[in-house]
Structure formats: structure tokens, C-alpha cells
Design a protein around this motif. Structure first.
Motif: not given
Length: 265
Positions: A115-122
Motif C-alpha cells: 500500500a505504501r509503495d502505491a502512493l506518490p513518491k514525490s
């Protein structure tokens, strides 16, 4: 929560200080610093017309002690003296969301990471929708501080849902205040470095709901504005003007609350 604006322009000798963990005994000093931090904030001063000049200070004095029992909030203070033995001259509060609990199972941890990795990175990719329309007064009545507070809470809930979606892991700043007499001496920068070192080490983003006056201080620390609530304070002043020290009056004008995010380095 905002860092206070500078109230002195004369050169000052730098005061030695040390960043140390806060204790609940520091709450009163922190409340006083918080009260002083908003001495020229128009939104705070408008509310003081009805709530009294020390409403912000007293509210902080009541609220701050509760944070010391919250395991999700880390608090540091700047104390005068090379060993941090003196009075408190600034503080920062860094909360966390989405950090794994000690009893998290491998399956839960894997789902959390996905779930965390699916969120915007920047922060540059974060496109937040504007907050809902301001709360209106009952028909035939003027807007008051009640609608102002409700509109602010509505915007906070809106941006919290966008900045802290389910599955996220992040930090957020609950407050960053420096005693005005000790600004410009690196106290604020040292406190912020303590916070950003943590988020950089954890590789999580950090966000804040800033006051209008603290926007540049947060921008200097690497925060990027991703949304804001903007209101005309005169709409809520019920005809009351902003009284100045020389006896004159002026309009309260526009005020905005920037919502800002900083990516880890």
C-alpha cells in the motif's frame, strides 16, 4: 503549527543551546513560547477579539501535556547552555502515522509495504484537490468565528485524508516554535534538522499544516506547498476592524493556511 516570525532586527550574540528530549515539565514553557509565536498572526488576533488575548497560550497550556503520553509523538526542546541545562527557548513536535507495530505479522507488513509503495513518491507528483467550500452562516445571519473554525476543521480533515491515506507511512509536524528573542540564532534550524534527519533515515515523507507566516521557513527546510485554504478574515469579523498600536484600524485581509510536504533525501 508555525514557527514564529522574527520580532527583533538588531544583531544579537548567539546563545549556546542544546537539543534534548522534552518532558511534561516543559509544557508550560512551551505554551508560553507558542503564545508568543503568534503575537502578530492576524488569524490568531481576530479570535482574540472574542476569546481574549491569551486564548492561544492558554489553549496550548491545556493541550500540550496530553501529547507527552502519546507514543506516536516525539518532542524535542532547545535549552540554553552547552549542556542543555537552561530554560527552554524552542521546541518541535514530530508525529508519526503508519509505522509498524511490534506485533505486526509478516503478512500485515507485506500488505502495508504494498500500500505504501502505491502512493506518490514525490511532492511534485502530489495533486491535491481544493478543500470543500467554506461553511456558511444560517440564513439571515453573519459569519462568525464558529463558521471560521468549522471551515478550518473541514479543510484539515480534507487534507488529512489526502496526505495520510490508508496504508501510508509518514511523519507530520504538530508544532515548531521558537521564542522570538532567540530567533535568528540557528535554534529553529537545529530543531528542524533533528526532525528531517529522522524522516530521511526512515525514508518517509513529512507534512505540515502551516500558518501563513511560517510558509517561507518551511520552504527553506525543503517543504513544498501542495494545497491551501484561503479565506478573507473580514468575512468573519462581524464588522470589527484590526486595531493597531497607534490607535488606527485596518481590515484583517486575506489569510491562507498552506499544506506542505517534504520528501526524504
Amino acid at each position: 503549527m508555525a514557527m514564529p516570525t522574527t520580532v527583533e532586527s538588531a544583531p544579537r550574540t548567539k546563545t549556546p543551546f542544546k537539543i534534548v528530549p522534552a518532558t511534561v515539565e516543559d509544557a508550560d514553557a512551551m505554551a508560553d513560547i507558542s503564545g508568543d509565536a503568534f503575537w502578530d498572526d492576524s488569524h490568531t488576533l481576530l479570535q482574540a477579539v472574542w476569546k481574549g488575548k491569551d486564548w492561544h497560550r492558554e489553549g496550548s497550556r491545556e493541550h500540550l501535556p496530553t501529547l507527552f503520553t502519546n507514543p506516536r509523538v516525539d518532542i524535542r526542546v532547545a535549552r540554553k547552555g552547552l549542556e542543555g541545562e537552561g530554560e527552554v527557548i524552542g521546541f518541535i513536535m514530530l508525529a508519526k502515522r503508519g509505522y509498524p507495530k511490534p506485533d505486526t505479522t509478516p503478512e500485515e507488513e507485506a500488505a502495508h509495504i504494498a500500500a505504501r509503495d502505491a502512493l506518490p513518491k514525490s511532492s511534485s507528483t502530489v495533486k491535491l484537490t481544493p478543500p470543500p467550500a467554506p461553511i456558511q452562516a444560517p440564513e439571515g445571519e453573519k459569519l462568525t468565528l464558529k463558521e471560521l473554525a468549522e471551515t478550518g476543521n473541514q479543510a484539515m480533515n480534507h487534507f488529512c485524508e489526502l496526505l495520510m491515506p490508508v496504508g501510508c507511512q509518514c511523519r507530520f509536524i504538530n508544532g515548531w516554535n521558537i521564542a522570538p528573542a532567540y530567533q535568528g540564532q540557528g535554534v529553529g534550524s537545529a530543531l528542524m534538522k533533528w526532525a528531517t534527519d529522522i524522516v530521511d533515515e526512515d525514508q518517509v515523507y513529512c507534512w505540515v499544516s502551516s500558518s501563513m507566516g511560517a510558509l517561507q521557513a518551511y520552504a527553506k527546510a525543503g517543504f513544498v506547498e501542495v494545497g491551501r485554504l484561503e479565506l478573507n478574515l473580514d468575512d468573519y469579523a462581524q464588522g470589527v476592524k484590526w486595531k493597531q498600536e497607534d490607535g488606527s484600524e485596518k481590515e484583517w485581509g486575506t489569510y491562507f493556511w498552506p499544506y506542505m510536504r517534504r520528501d526524504p533525501k
